[in-house]
Design an enzyme around this catalytic site. Sequence first.
Site, mmCIF file in Angstrom:
data_model
loop_
_atom_site.group_PDB
_atom_site.id
_atom_site.type_symbol
_atom_site.label_atom_id
_atom_site.label_comp_id
_atom_site.label_asym_id
_atom_site.label_seq_id
_atom_site.Cartn_x
_atom_site.Cartn_y
_atom_site.Cartn_z
ATOM 1 N N HIS A 1 40.809 41.437 40.908
ATOM 2 C CA HIS A 1 40.048 40.563 40.007
ATOM 3 C C HIS A 1 40.681 39.187 39.919
ATOM 4 C CE1 HIS A 1 38.940 38.624 36.231
ATOM 5 N NE2 HIS A 1 37.745 39.128 36.478
ATOM 6 N N ARG B 1 45.801 37.628 36.941
ATOM 7 C CA ARG B 1 45.935 38.098 35.570
ATOM 8 C C ARG B 1 45.761 39.609 35.493
ATOM 9 N NH1 ARG B 1 41.304 36.259 33.230
ATOM 10 N NH2 ARG B 1 40.634 35.017 34.990
ATOM 11 N N ASP C 1 27.730 33.515 41.399
ATOM 12 C CA ASP C 1 28.655 33.956 40.363
ATOM 13 C C ASP C 1 27.958 34.506 39.114
ATOM 14 O OD1 ASP C 1 30.909 34.394 38.866
ATOM 15 O OD2 ASP C 1 31.650 32.345 38.900
ATOM 16 N N HIS D 1 39.601 36.073 42.364
ATOM 17 C CA HIS D 1 39.406 34.883 41.525
ATOM 18 C C HIS D 1 40.741 34.174 41.401
ATOM 19 C CE1 HIS D 1 36.128 37.196 39.089
ATOM 20 N NE2 HIS D 1 35.499 36.196 39.685
ATOM 21 N N HIS E 1 36.707 30.190 43.449
ATOM 22 C CA HIS E 1 36.880 28.991 42.601
ATOM 23 C C HIS E 1 37.955 28.054 43.163
ATOM 24 C CE1 HIS E 1 34.150 30.839 39.809
ATOM 25 N NE2 HIS E 1 34.992 31.800 39.503
HETATM 26 ZN ZN ZN Z 1 33.445 35.553 39.378
#
Ligand code: ZN
Length: 464
Positions: free
Chosen positions: A216, A219, A330, A242, A279
């Site tokens: 993911h 984090r 997204d 991400h 991103h």
């Molecule tokens: Zn996303």
Amino acid sequence: MPDSRPQLQSARTLHASRALLPHGWAEDVRIEIDGTGTIATVTPDAPSSGAEIAAGPVLPAMPNLHSHAFQRAMAGLAEVSGAGSDSFWTWREEMYRTVGEITPEDAQAIATRLYVDLMKAGFGSIAEFHYLHHDKSGSLYADRAEMSKRILAAARTSGIGMTLLPVFYAHANFGGVAPHEGQRRFIHGIDGFERLMAELGPACAEAGATLGYAFHSLRAATPEEMNELLAGLPENGPLHIHIAEQQKEVDDCIAWSGKRPMQWLFDHMPVDERWCLIHATHADPAEIGRMAASGAVAGLCPATEANLGDGIFEAVTYRAEGGWLGIGTDSHVSPSVVEELRTLEYSQRLRDEHRNRLANGPHRSVGRDIYDAALAGGAQALGQPIGAIAPGKIASLVVLDGDDAFMDSARDDAIVDRWLFALGDRAVRDVMVGGQWRIRDRRHEQDDDINAAFKTAIRNLARR
Ligand code: ZN
């Protein structure tokens, strides 16, 4: 993975008065497609005898490299100001509220309608970054792959090309912080995630989908967990993450490791062509250089990044250094090829106070150059033979409306510029995926049923 798509369809031939081929525009192009939906031959300056006639210019359909399908249900519902300063982090609270309510039936209905809408706007395939795994209490469904299989079912009904990316998500922040209540439907341990992946191998093969996976974010996965999964899972298939979407994430990463997120990633992970960095908004010049040199794809989602107030990706420098990029929708605030590519270019113009920022040199079409770049990067990020009208590629094509006045008179690269910067989504008339027409004259064969199921799902979510 062996190609197990059913070989039941008959071969077909399409004739286009104009088509965008890998080396540029060609006229009177005859495209022969075999029974597996793969392009067999492409012949310019050829007769149309016995072929279907395309109703306008033909281009490769655009790959969509980043999707969270369920978020389509909340598009437009997070546009009311809160008590303080609104940010990604307050939006995320609204997202967790939606997530808490979605049933498997809802997820399938929402994704099916979304995928149809995306094809109507020029996409032919999608990478679903799928992290909504468990039931409302956070427990496993009787079938641990229940929610993933709903996504595969949505792809099959709609006909969109699918790369499924089950997401490993274990923590709430850097350093292995325990997940919180709002994340309960996302969470796996290593063992559970590897079992999910094992289950999805055959399911994806049966559905004709490509299987990769995702972390993911830095984090949500610790370095130890990332290394364990990299060692234990197959080394083929795309790998997405991400990264550096928000300044807070950069600050938290520095506090944890002394490094910026992308700096940490390049120092500790084997980032190469297999990777797609979603991103990458907050990249400093050194990180831009390392990303461009790595061969990884920058997974840009300009409409969502604008909606969330993330920031502006340094696309001009990145392209000048030879970096690969693609586009994703997204959070699906706007399921549109046009809006993503236009926002990408316009964000650079607004920042730099100049025009035509992403053309590859003097006297070049911006539309053509960013369309080509996003085709190539998208194909790499999805791990599929797509993104070009050429022998051996999957026949995933967009036919623009040749009757429209703009298209009627447009030639070559002006066709793309008229689509992206003037006409918008309504330029798209027909879409073929895997050799089959999924959208014909702006309609999907099952529009009525798909719309009815979507309406029920949205109604139910509004009531709960
Ligand atoms: Zn996303």
